[in-house]
Write a protein that holds these residues in place. Structure first.
Motif, mmCIF file in Angstrom:
data_model
loop_
_atom_site.group_PDB
_atom_site.id
_atom_site.type_symbol
_atom_site.label_atom_id
_atom_site.label_comp_id
_atom_site.label_asym_id
_atom_site.label_seq_id
_atom_site.Cartn_x
_atom_site.Cartn_y
_atom_site.Cartn_z
ATOM 1 N N GLY A 142 32.295 46.489 31.291
ATOM 2 C CA GLY A 142 33.819 45.718 31.151
ATOM 3 C C GLY A 142 33.465 43.839 31.435
ATOM 4 O O GLY A 142 32.263 43.779 31.464
ATOM 5 N N MET A 143 34.882 43.575 30.861
ATOM 6 C CA MET A 143 34.755 41.921 30.922
ATOM 7 C C MET A 143 36.753 41.448 31.509
ATOM 8 O O MET A 143 37.185 41.809 31.369
ATOM 9 N N MET A 144 35.262 40.073 32.104
ATOM 10 C CA MET A 144 36.620 39.566 32.929
ATOM 11 C C MET A 144 36.895 38.044 32.031
ATOM 12 O O MET A 144 36.070 37.953 32.518
ATOM 13 N N LEU A 145 38.098 37.385 31.423
ATOM 14 C CA LEU A 145 37.709 36.307 31.623
ATOM 15 C C LEU A 145 39.137 36.076 32.817
ATOM 16 O O LEU A 145 39.920 36.469 32.602
ATOM 17 N N THR B 39 50.639 24.671 46.204
ATOM 18 C CA THR B 39 51.522 26.088 46.133
ATOM 19 C C THR B 39 50.352 27.288 47.039
ATOM 20 O O THR B 39 48.568 27.083 45.884
ATOM 21 N N ASP B 40 49.993 28.142 47.135
ATOM 22 C CA ASP B 40 49.145 28.843 47.969
ATOM 23 C C ASP B 40 48.793 30.176 46.389
ATOM 24 O O ASP B 40 50.098 30.681 46.682
ATOM 25 N N VAL B 41 48.694 29.879 45.629
ATOM 26 C CA VAL B 41 48.430 31.230 44.897
ATOM 27 C C VAL B 41 47.636 32.538 44.582
ATOM 28 O O VAL B 41 47.489 33.832 43.977
ATOM 29 N N GLN B 42 46.545 32.319 46.323
ATOM 30 C CA GLN B 42 46.150 33.708 46.925
ATOM 31 C C GLN B 42 44.607 33.764 46.232
ATOM 32 O O GLN B 42 44.624 34.849 45.243
ATOM 33 N N ILE B 43 43.814 32.951 45.636
ATOM 34 C CA ILE B 43 43.172 32.680 44.598
ATOM 35 C C ILE B 43 41.724 34.114 44.943
ATOM 36 O O ILE B 43 41.426 35.266 43.904
ATOM 37 N N PHE B 44 41.624 35.050 46.487
ATOM 38 C CA PHE B 44 40.846 35.625 46.495
ATOM 39 C C PHE B 44 41.361 37.064 45.724
ATOM 40 O O PHE B 44 40.730 37.884 45.372
ATOM 41 N N GLN B 45 42.899 37.307 46.152
ATOM 42 C CA GLN B 45 43.617 38.319 45.513
ATOM 43 C C GLN B 45 43.328 37.890 44.017
ATOM 44 O O GLN B 45 43.459 39.334 43.269
ATOM 45 N N LEU B 46 43.978 37.542 43.203
ATOM 46 C CA LEU B 46 43.582 37.346 41.859
ATOM 47 C C LEU B 46 42.473 38.394 41.314
ATOM 48 O O LEU B 46 42.553 39.187 40.450
ATOM 49 N N GLY B 47 41.334 37.542 42.047
ATOM 50 C CA GLY B 47 39.821 38.213 41.887
ATOM 51 C C GLY B 47 39.289 39.788 42.457
ATOM 52 O O GLY B 47 38.876 40.463 41.794
ATOM 53 N N GLU C 122 35.692 30.838 44.608
ATOM 54 C CA GLU C 122 36.893 31.964 45.380
ATOM 55 C C GLU C 122 37.157 32.989 44.852
ATOM 56 O O GLU C 122 37.492 34.302 44.971
ATOM 57 N N VAL C 123 37.599 32.445 43.084
ATOM 58 C CA VAL C 123 37.600 33.864 41.939
ATOM 59 C C VAL C 123 36.883 35.111 42.260
ATOM 60 O O VAL C 123 37.161 36.316 42.703
ATOM 61 N N LEU C 124 35.971 34.032 42.525
ATOM 62 C CA LEU C 124 34.408 35.308 42.553
ATOM 63 C C LEU C 124 34.305 36.108 43.776
ATOM 64 O O LEU C 124 33.446 37.147 43.955
ATOM 65 N N ARG C 125 33.798 35.796 44.863
ATOM 66 C CA ARG C 125 34.240 35.712 46.216
ATOM 67 C C ARG C 125 35.474 36.940 46.137
ATOM 68 O O ARG C 125 35.109 38.059 46.722
ATOM 69 N N GLY C 126 36.649 36.687 45.321
ATOM 70 C CA GLY C 126 37.785 38.027 45.364
ATOM 71 C C GLY C 126 36.602 39.455 44.633
ATOM 72 O O GLY C 126 37.214 39.860 44.915
ATOM 73 N N VAL C 127 36.635 39.105 43.413
ATOM 74 C CA VAL C 127 35.694 40.184 42.537
ATOM 75 C C VAL C 127 34.409 40.799 43.051
ATOM 76 O O VAL C 127 34.520 41.976 42.887
ATOM 77 N N SER C 128 33.440 39.988 43.278
ATOM 78 C CA SER C 128 32.465 40.708 44.240
ATOM 79 C C SER C 128 33.224 41.136 45.308
ATOM 80 O O SER C 128 31.734 42.396 45.221
ATOM 81 N N SER C 129 33.897 40.815 46.674
ATOM 82 C CA SER C 129 34.095 42.093 47.216
ATOM 83 C C SER C 129 34.462 43.303 46.587
ATOM 84 O O SER C 129 33.911 44.432 47.502
ATOM 85 N N VAL C 130 34.705 43.097 45.581
ATOM 86 C CA VAL C 130 35.143 44.778 45.011
ATOM 87 C C VAL C 130 34.301 45.750 44.317
ATOM 88 O O VAL C 130 33.764 46.239 44.198
#
Length: 340
Positions: free
Chosen positions: A124-127, A295-303, A82-90
């Motif tokens: 660039g790198m993303m951890l 707890t919804d931490v909005q994973i997509f938005q994090l990415g 889900e994080v990667l989905r957020g990253v990929s969208s951008v």
């Protein structure tokens, strides 16, 4: 022969150099011209040569992605896709590719990162984590290489771009759900204690207990892998105690799934015999039975925010350091019951 920049220029009635400037999104080109050129590209089926553009711009148009453990193990947890989905969208919108580090051990992951950076494979790198004494973060900071952290830095707070939740407050809020239902024997099940997210969530859990006047019992704190297997191990440990907990705060939904399975094997019902709350609100939390209060931490938005931040830093090395806090909220479902 394929469609060329000259073909696009002719169709749009502009110079080839103007097409090149549109491809690089040059701000000196008017929006009307950009629209005309992009329409010509679409009509002709023109696709820019990314490698040639990268050479011209001294850029790879690629972002590196680093996970704490091997990609094989990490991707078992729905949080990371889900994080990667957020990253990929951008990344897709900005025409960046992703290069994910691979390695079974910390040394192998470190070598993968070195190869990407020193081989000029990424811009660039993303951890996707933050932990104490992290060699990767130290290496990137020392080299002055653009990177962003999903999590809270353990040091150099003002030198590192990072995207995070307020995990202390999130843990207070989710623990209070159990306290408000009358629970006092509340256990915390977390992941790697060296991760800052674990450190913050256990801190919030303890603060919630203190604010409610409930004594903190260290035997009610268990740390294990953020997988279903880790959740099962936690159940074995907690429910062989003389006074097992009546409430569980679990740091990850995937662990909670493992715990539900093992609790059922022990003949312990949720929420009738024990209430359980969790973190992340991945898709499993809604379809599992009972559905998880989490707890919804909005994973997509994090990415999503991490990718925006990193690309801005890649394009402008003087971009100010950012700290972005993504809000959380509690999603109440069926895994909690009033204690009688």
């Amino acid at each position: 022969m394929g469609i060329t920049i000259k073909d696009v220029a002719k169709a749009a009635n502009v110079a080839p150099s103007t097409v090149s400037r549109v491809l690089s999104d040059n701000p000196r080109i008017s929006m009307a011209t950009k629209k005309r050129v992009r329409k010509a590209m679409k009509d002709l089926g023109y696709h820019p040569n990314i490698n040639a553009r990268s050479l011209a711009n001294n850029s790879t148009q690629t972002l590196g992605i680093v996970m704490k453990s091997s990609a094989d193990k990490a991707l078992q947890n729905p949080f990371f896709p889900e994080v990667l989905r957020g990253v990929s969208s951008v990344a897709h919108k900005e025409q960046y590719s992703l290069n994910i580090s691979t390695g079974e051990t910390e040394d192998e992951v470190m070598e993968s990162v070195r190869r990407m950076v020193e081989g000029h494979q990424v811009d660039g790198m993303m951890l996707l984590y933050s932990s104490k004494d992290d060699r990767v973060a130290d290496y990137l900071l020392e080299r002055g290489f653009p990177y962003v952290l999903i999590g809270k830095p353990t040091g150099n707070m003002n030198e590192v771009n990072h995207i995070d939740n307020d995990n202390i407050q999130a843990a207070i809020d989710i623990t209070d759900v159990l306290i408000e239902k009358g629970h006092t024997r509340i256990a915390f099940v977390g992941g790697d204690p060296n991760l800052t997210v674990t450190e913050d969530r256990v801190a919030g859990y303890k603060l919630a207990l203190q604010q409610a006047g409930i004594p903190i019992d260290n035997s009610y704190q268990v740390y294990t892998e953020l997988l279903t297997s880790g959740g099962k191990e936690a159940v074995r440990e907690l429910f062989q105690m003389d006074k097992p907990p009546t409430g569980l705060v679990v740091a990850d939904d995937l662990m909670s799934v493992g715990m539900l399975t093992m609790l059922a094997e022990f003949g312990i019902r949720v929420p009738e015999d024990v209430s359980l709350v969790s973190f992340n609100n991945v898709y499993l939390s809604e379809i599992i039975r009972p559905a998880l209060t989490t707890t919804d931490v909005q994973i997509f938005q994090l990415g999503n925010q991490a990718a925006k931040c990193l690309i801005e830093n890649v394009k402008n090395k003087d971009e100010p350091i950012k700290r972005i806090i993504v809000p959380h909220n509690i999603v109440e479902r069926d895994s909690v019951k009033q204690l009688e």
